[in-house]
Design a protein around this motif. Structure first.
Motif, PDB file in Angstrom:
ATOM      1  N   PHE A   1       0.824  -1.206   0.000  1.00  0.00           N
ATOM      2  CA  PHE A   1       0.000   0.000   0.000  1.00  0.00           C
ATOM      3  C   PHE A   1       0.863   1.262   0.000  1.00  0.00           C
ATOM      4  CE2 PHE A   1      -2.273   3.336   2.359  1.00  0.00           C
ATOM      5  CZ  PHE A   1      -3.341   3.505   1.505  1.00  0.00           C
ATOM      6  N   GLY A   2       1.955   1.260   0.752  1.00  0.00           N
ATOM      7  CA  GLY A   2       2.865   2.412   0.827  1.00  0.00           C
ATOM      8  C   GLY A   2       3.494   2.733  -0.518  1.00  0.00           C
ATOM      9  N   GLU A   3       3.852   1.688  -1.275  1.00  0.00           N
ATOM     10  CA  GLU A   3       4.454   1.911  -2.596  1.00  0.00           C
ATOM     11  C   GLU A   3       3.428   2.510  -3.565  1.00  0.00           C
ATOM     12  OE1 GLU A   3       5.809  -2.021  -3.417  1.00  0.00           O
ATOM     13  OE2 GLU A   3       7.742  -1.706  -2.438  1.00  0.00           O
ATOM     14  N   LYS A   4       2.177   2.083  -3.464  1.00  0.00           N
ATOM     15  CA  LYS A   4       1.112   2.636  -4.305  1.00  0.00           C
ATOM     16  C   LYS A   4       0.895   4.117  -4.000  1.00  0.00           C
ATOM     17  CE  LYS A   4      -1.610  -1.516  -5.146  1.00  0.00           C
ATOM     18  NZ  LYS A   4      -2.899  -2.181  -4.957  1.00  0.00           N
TER      19      LYS A   4
END
Length: 136
Positions: free
Chosen positions: A4-7
């Protein structure tokens, strides 16, 4: 698999990139409008008092026309009835014509455009002479 953080990072980069592109595009459009846009288009009649090249960093051509309405407005002086204008440096024929009529003292119609903004490399005023018409 993407977390989720990379998105969120990737989406944030896209949004920032889009904002930067919009700001640059808006700046280019605004500058173009202010630089080439014409606010007023008109004509003045009178005698050319002077045409000169001036400036320290940017040499521009500046002129003054006496509108010759002395007496038409009570309590005004002829100095208040003169009008300053600029001439595009690339318009050599117009500069030559203005110099000629300034020396002869003949009455002319001065056609001009008024720009939205003044830029130091272009002239001291927002008013730019586009052509003159010599009166017989």
């Amino acid at each position: 698999m993407e977390t989720f953080g990379e998105k969120v990072k990737r989406t944030t980069k896209k949004v920032i990139r889009a904002i930067i592109i919009l700001v640059i595009l808006g700046g280019v459009i605004t500058f173009s409008f202010l630089y080439w846009g014409t606010y007023e288009d008109g004509v003045m009649a009178g005698k050319i008092l002077r045409i000169s090249e001036k400036g320290v960093m940017f040499k521009t051509y500046e002129g003054k026309i006496n509108l010759e309405t002395f007496g038409a407005l009570k309590g005004t002086s002829p100095i208040a009835e003169s009008f300053d204008f600029s001439v595009e440096k690339s318009d050599k024929d117009l500069i030559k014509q203005l110099q000629t009529v300034a020396l002869s003292g003949e009455r002319v119609n001065l056609y001009f455009v008024k720009r939205y903004a003044r830029f130091p490399w272009r002239g001291d005023t927002k008013y730019f002479a586009t052509r003159i018409e010599r009166l017989q």
